[in-house]
Design a protein around this motif. Structure first.
Motif, mmCIF file in Angstrom:
data_model
loop_
_atom_site.group_PDB
_atom_site.id
_atom_site.type_symbol
_atom_site.label_atom_id
_atom_site.label_comp_id
_atom_site.label_asym_id
_atom_site.label_seq_id
_atom_site.Cartn_x
_atom_site.Cartn_y
_atom_site.Cartn_z
ATOM 1 N N UNK A 1 47.291 18.309 53.745
ATOM 2 C CA UNK A 1 47.034 19.351 54.741
ATOM 3 C C UNK A 1 45.829 20.197 54.339
ATOM 4 N N UNK A 2 45.731 20.516 53.048
ATOM 5 C CA UNK A 2 44.607 21.325 52.565
ATOM 6 C C UNK A 2 43.281 20.606 52.764
ATOM 7 N N UNK A 3 43.225 19.318 52.409
ATOM 8 C CA UNK A 3 41.980 18.557 52.564
ATOM 9 C C UNK A 3 41.568 18.442 54.018
ATOM 10 N N UNK A 4 42.551 18.268 54.905
ATOM 11 C CA UNK A 4 42.257 18.190 56.340
ATOM 12 C C UNK A 4 41.752 19.537 56.853
ATOM 13 N N UNK A 5 42.380 20.619 56.393
ATOM 14 C CA UNK A 5 41.968 21.960 56.817
ATOM 15 C C UNK A 5 40.586 22.298 56.285
ATOM 16 N N UNK A 6 40.319 21.912 55.048
ATOM 17 C CA UNK A 6 39.030 22.214 54.436
ATOM 18 C C UNK A 6 37.879 21.560 55.198
ATOM 19 N N UNK A 7 38.126 20.383 55.750
ATOM 20 C CA UNK A 7 37.098 19.686 56.520
ATOM 21 C C UNK A 7 36.723 20.434 57.797
ATOM 22 N N UNK A 8 37.680 21.198 58.331
ATOM 23 C CA UNK A 8 37.450 21.885 59.598
ATOM 24 C C UNK A 8 37.166 23.375 59.448
ATOM 25 N N UNK A 9 37.750 23.991 58.435
ATOM 26 C CA UNK A 9 37.608 25.441 58.273
ATOM 27 C C UNK A 9 37.773 25.813 56.807
ATOM 28 N N UNK A 10 36.652 25.841 56.084
ATOM 29 C CA UNK A 10 36.690 26.095 54.645
ATOM 30 C C UNK A 10 37.270 27.446 54.274
ATOM 31 N N UNK A 11 36.976 28.487 55.054
ATOM 32 C CA UNK A 11 37.459 29.829 54.751
ATOM 33 C C UNK A 11 38.981 29.909 54.868
ATOM 34 N N UNK A 12 39.513 29.356 55.946
ATOM 35 C CA UNK A 12 40.968 29.355 56.125
ATOM 36 C C UNK A 12 41.628 28.506 55.043
ATOM 37 N N UNK A 13 40.964 27.432 54.631
ATOM 38 C CA UNK A 13 41.495 26.588 53.560
ATOM 39 C C UNK A 13 41.625 27.390 52.269
ATOM 40 N N UNK A 14 40.694 28.313 52.023
ATOM 41 C CA UNK A 14 40.763 29.161 50.831
ATOM 42 C C UNK A 14 42.014 30.022 50.871
ATOM 43 N N UNK A 15 42.309 30.598 52.030
ATOM 44 C CA UNK A 15 43.514 31.423 52.162
ATOM 45 C C UNK A 15 44.771 30.565 52.049
ATOM 46 N N UNK A 16 44.692 29.347 52.584
ATOM 47 C CA UNK A 16 45.842 28.446 52.571
ATOM 48 C C UNK A 16 46.224 28.046 51.144
ATOM 49 N N UNK A 17 45.246 28.018 50.244
ATOM 50 C CA UNK A 17 45.520 27.593 48.869
ATOM 51 C C UNK A 17 45.881 28.761 47.957
ATOM 52 N N UNK A 18 46.243 29.901 48.532
ATOM 53 C CA UNK A 18 46.519 31.098 47.735
ATOM 54 C C UNK A 18 47.552 30.856 46.649
ATOM 55 N N UNK A 19 48.678 30.228 46.992
ATOM 56 C CA UNK A 19 49.731 30.028 46.002
ATOM 57 C C UNK A 19 49.227 29.182 44.834
ATOM 58 N N UNK A 20 48.507 28.110 45.151
ATOM 59 C CA UNK A 20 47.943 27.253 44.105
ATOM 60 C C UNK A 20 46.906 28.029 43.290
ATOM 61 N N UNK B 1 60.223 53.677 36.490
ATOM 62 C CA UNK B 1 60.730 52.464 37.129
ATOM 63 C C UNK B 1 60.400 51.251 36.265
ATOM 64 N N UNK B 2 61.339 50.335 36.178
ATOM 65 C CA UNK B 2 61.102 49.062 35.517
ATOM 66 C C UNK B 2 60.857 47.995 36.561
ATOM 67 N N UNK B 3 59.842 47.179 36.350
ATOM 68 C CA UNK B 3 59.471 46.137 37.314
ATOM 69 C C UNK B 3 59.428 44.777 36.638
ATOM 70 N N UNK B 4 59.807 43.746 37.380
ATOM 71 C CA UNK B 4 59.596 42.354 36.980
ATOM 72 C C UNK B 4 58.777 41.702 38.081
ATOM 73 N N UNK B 5 57.626 41.156 37.712
ATOM 74 C CA UNK B 5 56.721 40.546 38.693
ATOM 75 C C UNK B 5 56.470 39.092 38.307
ATOM 76 N N UNK B 6 56.650 38.195 39.261
ATOM 77 C CA UNK B 6 56.438 36.769 38.993
ATOM 78 C C UNK B 6 55.630 36.130 40.115
ATOM 79 N N UNK B 7 54.950 35.046 39.783
ATOM 80 C CA UNK B 7 54.177 34.317 40.795
ATOM 81 C C UNK B 7 55.034 33.268 41.500
ATOM 82 N N UNK B 8 56.308 33.162 41.107
ATOM 83 C CA UNK B 8 57.201 32.196 41.744
ATOM 84 C C UNK B 8 58.310 32.950 42.485
#
Length: 279
Positions: free
Chosen positions: A56-75, A173-180
């Motif tokens: 999906x990312x490769x297909x999106x990148x071919x059509x809209x590189x900027x949106x593809x950048x946002x789409x890959x945020x988690x990665x 305040x105690x915080x726990x922050x994770x990328x998952x």
């Protein structure tokens, strides 16, 4: 059709979930329809969500590189690793750009022992001690053991602060922050003892992804124009946000990037940080 998730579990393929993720990234409806059409041709039993995303990312990148950048945020967040320190700097920058006074990597005395605190964020009347739990492996969740030991550390720090002669007149305040994501037990325990939890999609509507998208505070690793080597160079110079690179664009000159390519990279940075309502 059955697919395999990042955690190794079997699940039904959901066309609507793929469409929703593309839509949240800002993809137009005709682009989403086209990607789904091509994606179906690549599907096979037990295909991994990683392979679905990549297609999906490769297909999106071919059509809209900027949106593809946002789409890959988690990665892109995973790409801040593997040590986890760039993730701490990213979280610090995220809160600093949200109006907090921030310190990263501080050692503070507790009642029993001293503790290294990943991020300390302060605002009027509140001081937050944050522990950042970075996972480089997709599908790995933050389980209950993490908030259990973070709560004990926070209790030790808070008790010292409250007993100190020079104690600050603020709430702690105690915080726990994770990328998952957090497991159910981790969330239950955190809520029970009053720990603040911030994960990829938790709390609902206020998770890490929503905060990044809403504020336009994207890490430089979302870029589809910078190479892996260039990203690592920038991260080593404490440049973790796209908006930082716009201020410190001389770093691109140190990488001997051509004037034309530099112009394209900076345009990508400006477009990425544009307010959501202008996209």
């Amino acid at each position: 059709m059955k697919i395999v998730t990042a955690s190794g579990e079997s699940s039904e393929f959901s066309e609507s979930k793929v469409a929703s993720s593309l839509r949240r990234a800002g993809a137009q409806e005709h682009v989403i329809s086209d990607i789904l059409h091509h994606l179906k041709a690549h599907l096979h039993p037990n295909i991994s969500t990683k392979e679905i995303y990549k297609t999906a990312f490769n297909l999106l990148r071919q059509q809209d590189g900027l949106t593809a950048s946002r789409y890959k945020l988690k990665k892109a967040i995973y790409e801040l690793g593997p040590t986890g320190f760039p993730f701490e700097k990213f979280i610090g920058a995220l809160f600093e750009n949200s109006g907090f006074k921030v310190k990263v990597g501080q050692t503070l005395q507790g009642t029993c022992v001293s503790h290294e605190v990943d991020v300390i964020a302060e605002t009027a009347g509140v001081k937050m001690f944050m522990e950042c739990k970075f996972h480089s492996e997709q599908g790995k969740k933050c389980d209950v053991k993490i908030p259990l030991y973070i709560h004990s550390r926070f209790t030790d720090l808070e008790s010292f602060q409250l007993k100190s002669k020079n104690k600050d007149d603020v709430r702690h305040e105690g915080w726990v922050i994770t990328n998952t994501r957090f497991t159910k037990d981790a969330v239950t325990y955190g809520q029970c003892v009053g720990l603040k939890l911030l994960g990829w999609d938790f709390p609902k509507g206020q998770g890490l992804k929503e905060r990044i998208d809403r504020l336009g505070l994207y890490p430089i690793s979302v870029s589809t124009l910078l190479t892996a080597r260039e990203k690592q160079f920038l991260l080593s110079r404490d440049n973790v946000l796209c908006r930082q690179l716009l201020k410190d664009d001389f770093l691109l000159d140190q990488l001997e990037i051509s004037k034309n390519r530099k112009h394209k990279i900076l345009k990508e940075m400006r477009d990425l940080i544009a307010p959501a309502n202008k996209r």
